[in-house]
Design an enzyme around this catalytic site. Structure first.
Site, PDB file in Angstrom:
ATOM      1  N   SER A  92      -1.668   3.772  -1.719  1.00 12.12           N
ATOM      2  CA  SER A  92      -1.045   4.898  -2.354  1.00 12.12           C
ATOM      3  C   SER A  92      -2.244   6.198  -1.696  1.00 12.12           C
ATOM      4  O   SER A  92      -3.438   6.164  -1.705  1.00 12.12           O
ATOM      5  CB  SER A  92      -0.785   4.307  -3.509  1.00 12.12           C
ATOM      6  OG  SER A  92      -0.320   3.356  -3.918  1.00 12.12           O
TER       7      SER A  92
HETATM    8  N1  SAH Z   1      -2.397  -0.648  -6.138  1.00 12.00           N
HETATM    9  C1  SAH Z   1      -1.819  -0.467  -4.002  1.00 12.00           C
HETATM   10  C2  SAH Z   1      -1.298  -0.244  -3.674  1.00 12.00           C
HETATM   11  C3  SAH Z   1      -0.111  -0.802  -3.520  1.00 12.00           C
HETATM   12  S1  SAH Z   1       1.236  -1.534  -2.505  1.00 12.00           S
HETATM   13  C4  SAH Z   1      -3.630   0.210  -4.484  1.00 12.00           C
HETATM   14  O1  SAH Z   1      -3.835   0.772  -5.304  1.00 12.00           O
HETATM   15  O2  SAH Z   1      -3.577  -0.613  -2.627  1.00 12.00           O
HETATM   16  C5  SAH Z   1       2.452  -2.988  -3.083  1.00 12.00           C
HETATM   17  C6  SAH Z   1       1.464  -3.645  -3.165  1.00 12.00           C
HETATM   18  O3  SAH Z   1       2.780  -4.814  -4.064  1.00 12.00           O
HETATM   19  C7  SAH Z   1       1.334  -4.736  -2.271  1.00 12.00           C
HETATM   20  O4  SAH Z   1       0.348  -4.980  -1.744  1.00 12.00           O
HETATM   21  C8  SAH Z   1       2.797  -5.337  -2.552  1.00 12.00           C
HETATM   22  O5  SAH Z   1       2.650  -6.956  -1.791  1.00 12.00           O
HETATM   23  C9  SAH Z   1       2.683  -5.914  -3.872  1.00 12.00           C
HETATM   24  N2  SAH Z   1       4.132  -6.635  -4.303  1.00 12.00           N
HETATM   25  C10 SAH Z   1       5.211  -6.368  -3.619  1.00 12.00           C
HETATM   26  N3  SAH Z   1       5.981  -6.716  -4.419  1.00 12.00           N
HETATM   27  C11 SAH Z   1       5.475  -7.561  -6.315  1.00 12.00           C
HETATM   28  C12 SAH Z   1       5.437  -8.026  -7.044  1.00 12.00           C
HETATM   29  N4  SAH Z   1       6.946  -8.907  -7.004  1.00 12.00           N
HETATM   30  N5  SAH Z   1       4.423  -8.929  -7.449  1.00 12.00           N
HETATM   31  C13 SAH Z   1       3.364  -8.426  -7.494  1.00 12.00           C
HETATM   32  N6  SAH Z   1       3.223  -7.664  -6.149  1.00 12.00           N
HETATM   33  C14 SAH Z   1       4.342  -7.314  -5.283  1.00 12.00           C
END
Ligand code: SAH
Length: 222
Positions: free
Chosen positions: A62
């Site tokens: 992000s």
């Molecule tokens: N916080 C992260 C960025 C998040 S991007 C950082 O600092 O890098 C969003 C993430 O959510 C992705 O890796 C995706 O695979 C994950 N995601 C999507 N759906 C999800 C779910 N149901 N449970 C856990 N993770 C999930």
């Protein structure tokens, strides 16, 4: 790419202040976590830019201003236990680990979960636990949480997530809306009462899993 080579930590901190981040603890956490450790090697020169960057598996780390906004809104204290849904690179969890006692972070994609767990372990973020699972309905076994941060776009705020918030001022921050655009929403729980506030427009990758968007549609639009 000229801008990329010249973007420093100080530039980023100045940009975050300009964007309205005032919590010095949050700014300190951003300053102390080396973002270049969380992005692919070829993107390291751009690590201090205030933008989202690809981290593989079609996902992204992000934007620092969005991370800062979410963390500031979560109102963390050193005694707090936090749940992050969407570990991605592990960067958000690392920031949270500087501000709270314990961080539980859930990642649905096995490769990302594995890589983030290893990275956080190597960098000695010892108060973070990475779980590989569908976190769209939270992780009740480790709750209640003082804060829950959802870092993928969700269609709604699941009641089962709110139930995992501490009734004593627990806060949830989540991007809620469509797969294409969302509003960042802050919900604060006091006993049975919920108060919510809109923190502005954002764009996150879609939440998958049982309370997320349809996985096939999510992959297609991602
Ligand atoms: N916080 C992260 C960025 C998040 S991007 C950082 O600092 O890098 C969003 C993430 O959510 C992705 O890796 C995706 O695979 C994950 N995601 C999507 N759906 C999800 C779910 N149901 N449970 C856990 N993770 C999930």
């Amino acid at each position: 790419m000229a801008k990329a080579a010249t973007c420093t930590k100080e530039d980023l901190l100045a940009e975050l202040r300009d964007a309205g981040i005032t919590d010095e603890r949050v700014l300190q956490a951003i300053a102390s976590v080396a973002r270049e450790q969380f992005v692919p090697l070829d993107l390291r020169p751009r690590a201090w830019e205030n933008c989202a960057l690809p981290i593989g598996d079609d996902q992204s780390i992000s934007q620092p201003s969005v991370v800062s906004n979410m963390v500031e809104a979560a109102g963390l204290a050193p005694s707090h236990r936090v749940l992050e849904i969407g570990t991605g690179s592990g960067y958000g969890a690392a920031i949270l680990s500087q501000l709270a006692r314990e961080v539980v972070t859930v990642e649905i994609r096995p490769i990302l979960a594995l890589e983030a767990a290893e990275r956080l372990r190597n960098l000695r973020f010892d108060n973070v636990t990475v779980l590989q699972a569908d976190g769209s309905l939270g992780w009740p076994a480790r709750g209640p949480y003082d804060a829950i941060l959802v870092t993928a776009a969700a269609p709604t705020i699941a009641a089962r997530l709110l139930a995992q918030l501490s009734p004593d001022g627990g806060r949830l921050v989540a991007p809620i809306g469509s797969m294409r655009r969302q509003q960042l929403v802050l919900v604060e729980r006091h006993g049975g009462t919920l108060r919510s506030r809109d923190l502005g427009g954002v764009r996150f990758v879609p939440l998958r899993g049982i309370a997320g968007f349809d996985p096939i549609e999510a992959e297609r639009r991602n």
